[in-house]
Each structure stands twice: as structure tokens, then as C-alpha cells.
Scaffold this motif. Structure first.
Motif, PDB file in Angstrom:
ATOM      1  N   ALA A 111       0.828  -1.206   0.000  1.00 40.69           N
ATOM      2  CA  ALA A 111       0.000   0.000   0.000  1.00 40.69           C
ATOM      3  C   ALA A 111       0.864   1.258   0.000  1.00 40.69           C
ATOM      4  CB  ALA A 111      -0.926   0.009   1.215  1.00 40.69           C
ATOM      5  N   SER A 112       0.432   2.260  -0.754  1.00 43.89           N
ATOM      6  CA  SER A 112       1.118   3.550  -0.767  1.00 43.89           C
ATOM      7  C   SER A 112       0.576   4.480   0.301  1.00 43.89           C
ATOM      8  CB  SER A 112       0.960   4.222  -2.132  1.00 43.89           C
ATOM      9  OG  SER A 112       1.574   3.457  -3.140  1.00 43.89           O
ATOM     10  N   VAL A 113      -0.690   4.292   0.641  1.00 42.81           N
ATOM     11  CA  VAL A 113      -1.355   5.095   1.664  1.00 42.81           C
ATOM     12  C   VAL A 113      -2.168   4.161   2.546  1.00 42.81           C
ATOM     13  CG1 VAL A 113      -3.112   6.872   2.104  1.00 42.81           C
ATOM     14  CG2 VAL A 113      -1.504   7.154   0.206  1.00 42.81           C
ATOM     15  N   ILE A 114      -2.181   4.441   3.842  1.00 46.35           N
ATOM     16  CA  ILE A 114      -3.084   3.739   4.750  1.00 46.35           C
ATOM     17  C   ILE A 114      -4.075   4.755   5.283  1.00 46.35           C
ATOM     18  CG2 ILE A 114      -3.310   2.462   6.906  1.00 46.35           C
ATOM     19  CD1 ILE A 114      -0.520   1.300   6.350  1.00 46.35           C
ATOM     20  N   SER A 115      -5.334   4.540   4.931  1.00 47.35           N
ATOM     21  CA  SER A 115      -6.420   5.424   5.350  1.00 47.35           C
ATOM     22  C   SER A 115      -7.011   4.874   6.640  1.00 47.35           C
ATOM     23  CB  SER A 115      -7.481   5.466   4.248  1.00 47.35           C
ATOM     24  OG  SER A 115      -8.656   6.086   4.702  1.00 47.35           O
ATOM     25  N   VAL A 116      -7.053   5.738   7.662  1.00 47.69           N
ATOM     26  CA  VAL A 116      -7.564   5.301   8.959  1.00 47.69           C
ATOM     27  C   VAL A 116      -8.800   6.128   9.319  1.00 47.69           C
ATOM     28  CG1 VAL A 116      -7.027   4.829  11.372  1.00 47.69           C
ATOM     29  CG2 VAL A 116      -5.193   4.797   9.664  1.00 47.69           C
ATOM     30  N   LEU A 117      -9.946   5.452   9.446  1.00 46.43           N
ATOM     31  CA  LEU A 117     -11.155   6.129   9.898  1.00 46.43           C
ATOM     32  C   LEU A 117     -10.977   6.525  11.358  1.00 46.43           C
ATOM     33  CD1 LEU A 117     -13.820   6.709   8.350  1.00 46.43           C
ATOM     34  CD2 LEU A 117     -12.574   4.843   7.298  1.00 46.43           C
ATOM     35  N   THR A 118     -11.195   7.799  11.657  1.00 45.96           N
ATOM     36  CA  THR A 118     -11.072   8.255  13.042  1.00 45.96           C
ATOM     37  C   THR A 118     -12.409   8.755  13.590  1.00 45.96           C
ATOM     38  OG1 THR A 118     -10.350  10.471  12.333  1.00 45.96           O
ATOM     39  CG2 THR A 118      -8.629   8.840  12.792  1.00 45.96           C
ATOM     40  N   GLU A 119     -13.498   8.501  12.858  1.00 52.75           N
ATOM     41  CA  GLU A 119     -14.837   8.905  13.304  1.00 52.75           C
ATOM     42  C   GLU A 119     -15.407   7.801  14.190  1.00 52.75           C
ATOM     43  OE1 GLU A 119     -18.823   9.483  13.916  1.00 52.75           O
ATOM     44  OE2 GLU A 119     -18.150   7.779  12.697  1.00 52.75           O
ATOM     45  N   PRO A 120     -15.811   8.117  15.435  1.00 53.01           N
ATOM     46  CA  PRO A 120     -16.169   7.055  16.386  1.00 53.01           C
ATOM     47  C   PRO A 120     -17.605   6.551  16.343  1.00 53.01           C
ATOM     48  CG  PRO A 120     -16.129   9.185  17.498  1.00 53.01           C
ATOM     49  CD  PRO A 120     -15.704   9.431  16.078  1.00 53.01           C
ATOM     50  N   THR A 121     -18.565   7.388  15.983  1.00 53.63           N
ATOM     51  CA  THR A 121     -19.972   7.021  16.147  1.00 53.63           C
ATOM     52  C   THR A 121     -20.454   6.034  15.100  1.00 53.63           C
ATOM     53  OG1 THR A 121     -20.395   9.203  17.113  1.00 53.63           O
ATOM     54  CG2 THR A 121     -22.305   7.924  16.391  1.00 53.63           C
ATOM     55  N   TRP A 122     -20.205   6.333  13.833  1.00 55.11           N
ATOM     56  CA  TRP A 122     -20.686   5.487  12.737  1.00 55.11           C
ATOM     57  C   TRP A 122     -19.617   4.522  12.226  1.00 55.11           C
ATOM     58  CZ3 TRP A 122     -22.527  10.440  13.374  1.00 55.11           C
ATOM     59  CH2 TRP A 122     -23.921  10.597  13.385  1.00 55.11           C
TER      60      TRP A 122
END
Length: 293
Positions: A111-122
Motif C-alpha cells: 500500500a502507498s497510503v493507509i487510510s484510517v477512519l477516526t470517526e467514532p460514532t458510525w
């Protein structure tokens, strides 16, 4: 009175979350500024050069004296691999996923980028997830860039992202006025981060291009309804004729054929989340999806 869309609901909740964080002792805007001024944020890497390198990349134009004129050539798009435990449309996806372990798997798979969701509710993500993902790959040679994937509406979230180890942030055109979009874009650049600017319509693409965005992601998912139309990216690629813009396809991607179609249309990176989180063998799935050796 019409019901709020999913995006409007998320925006409203994130505004509350941000106000709470800004008013909490230890995480006020002044605190974040002080921590950044103390150089406590991990070193960042530039997004654009990293997006131009993946396991399919070969180099042309090299010479024995200097490689300054070398040009990376890709035979397949780069991967933006996403850590996503849940979503508003699908509900739970992989609630027991370990962000650090997932990030390392993605990095070792190319992977060139690792996208990390940081939104907690949904999405059931957190800034801690992002920091641990960043730490898990810190010692790797040519590590992937870390993307804070969230609903960013305030400069505070961008400073917060940098402090917690992000190399780039997501800016969603659909939820921002042009004035706010420009202010957030400029703030991100001021912290050394080239943002990923997300669009879903021709009007939003026009706004992103007028901004001068260099990395534009076309989301096949309409964030108001969360319906996916895989033709969205294909319809908007013709609006980008500058080699200075890296075009990315986001959402709903799960087959090698769709990846190659997008690549033939000028897309140079794909963001994949749910399909990777559900794959029984993540590394093998990535190689097959991207047609990598």
C-alpha cells in the motif's frame, strides 16, 4: 421539513465532538498548538511522491550520474488501503480489527497510503487507531503515508491529525462551502500535508480544480444517500486534463476489472476499505486486485 441526510447527521455530530475536544483541558486549540511547537508530531512524508510508487512502478530516464531525472512509471494504480470497522450503510464490518496489525499487513502488501477512519460514532474509529497504525509502520523502509479519514470541518481537526501522526487529511467538498474548503486546504498545506480532496459530482470537481487541489478522489458513494454508482469516477475523469493532478477512485472497488478500467481512464490510485477488511487473505487479495507480482 425534510429529514437530514446521513452526511448532515455526521457533520452535526462531528461539530459537537470537535467543540467538546476544544473545550477539554489538555486538548484545547492552545494545547495542540503548544504540542506541535514542541515538535511532538511524528515526522511526515509527502503524499504525492508516495502515491507515485507501488509494486508495479518501474523507473525510466535513470543515468549513472544522477537519478534526478528519473520518472516513475506505473502499470497499475497505487493502493490507498483503509482501516474501517463499520460504516453507516453496512453497519459492522470488522469490529475486532486491530488497527496496528491491519496497517502493517497493508504496508507489507505494498500500500502507498493507509487510510484510517477516526470517526467514532458510525465508523468506530479513533485517533488512537491512527497513531497506532502510524507506529506499527514507522520503522519500515519507504513506509506508506497515513491519511486521517474523517469529516473535517475545523482547522483544529487538521492540527490534531498532524499531532497524532497523519501525513495527509481528507477534505470532503460536499460538506464544505468554498470559503471553508479553501481555508482548510491552506491550513493543511501550512502544516506540510497535501490533502486528499473528495468529490462526487461535476460541480464538486470544478470546485476542487479551482482550489488547485493536486490529489482529487472521486467517491463513487453519494455521502448524502450512501448509494454507490461505480460509473461516477468514469464520468468525472474527463474533467481532469492536468498531469499535475493525481486522480483517485474511492468506494465500492472490489474487482481487478474495475481497477484496470479506472487505470485506463487515468486513475492513478484506488481507495479500498470494506473488501480488504473482509478478505480472508488480505495480502493475496491485494495482489490479485491490483495485478501486482
Amino acid at each position: 421539513m425534510s429529514q437530514p441526510t446521513i452526511l448532515e447527521k455526521i457533520y452535526a455530530q462531528r461539530a459537537i465532538d470537535v467543540d467538546l475536544a476544544k473545550s477539554t483541558p489538555g486538548t484545547t486549540p492552545a494545547d495542540i498548538h503548544t504540542l506541535l511547537s514542541l515538535h511532538l508530531a511524528p515526522p511526515l512524508i509527502p503524499l504525492i511522491p508516495r502515491l507515485k510508487r507501488n509494486p508495479s512502478t518501474t523507473v525510466t530516464g535513470a543515468n549513472s550520474v544522477s537519478n534526478a531525472s528519473t520518472i516513475p512509471v506505473m502499470s497499475s494504480p497505487s493502493l490507498m488501503a483503509e482501516i474501517k470497522r463499520a460504516s453507516p450503510s453496512k453497519g459492522p464490518i470488522a469490529l475486532t480489527a486491530n488497527a496496528a496489525q491491519q496497517a502493517l499487513t497493508y504496508a507489507l502488501a505494498g500500500a502507498s497510503v493507509i487510510s484510517v477512519l477516526t470517526e467514532p460514532t458510525w465508523f468506530k474509529g479513533s485517533l488512537l487507531d491512527m497513531r497506532l497504525a502510524r507506529e506499527a509502520i514507522a520503522s519500515l523502509p519507504d513506509r506508506p503515508a497515513i491519511l486521517r479519514k474523517d469529516f473535517i470541518l475545523d482547522e483544529y481537526q487538521i492540527a490534531e491529525a498532524r499531532l497524532w501522526g497523519a501525513d495527509t487529511v481528507l477534505l470532503i467538498v460536499a460538506m464544505l462551502s468554498q470559503e471553508r474548503l479553501k481555508a482548510l486546504y491552506d491550513h493543511s498545506l501550512g502544516l506540510g500535508m497535501e490533502p486528499l480532496v473528495e468529490v462526487n459530482t461535476a460541480e464538486e470537481m470544478t470546485r476542487a480544480l479551482s482550489l488547485g487541489a493536486k490529489v482529487i478522489g472521486v467517491n463513487n458513494r453519494d455521502l448524502h444517500s450512501f448509494q454507490v454508482d461505480m460509473g461516477t469516477t468514469s464520468r468525472l475523469t474527463t474533467m481532469v486534463d492536468s498531469e499535475d493532478v493525481i486522480l483517485c477512485a474511492l468506494s465500492g472497488i472490489s474487482t481487478p476489472s474495475s481497477v484496470q478500467t479506472y487505470f485506463s481512464e487515468g486513475v492513478r490510485a484506488v481507495l479500498v476499505g470494506e473488501a480488504l477488511m473482509r478478505a480472508p487473505n488480505t495480502s493475496a487479495f491485494i495482489r490479485e486486485l491490483l495485478s501486482w507480482p
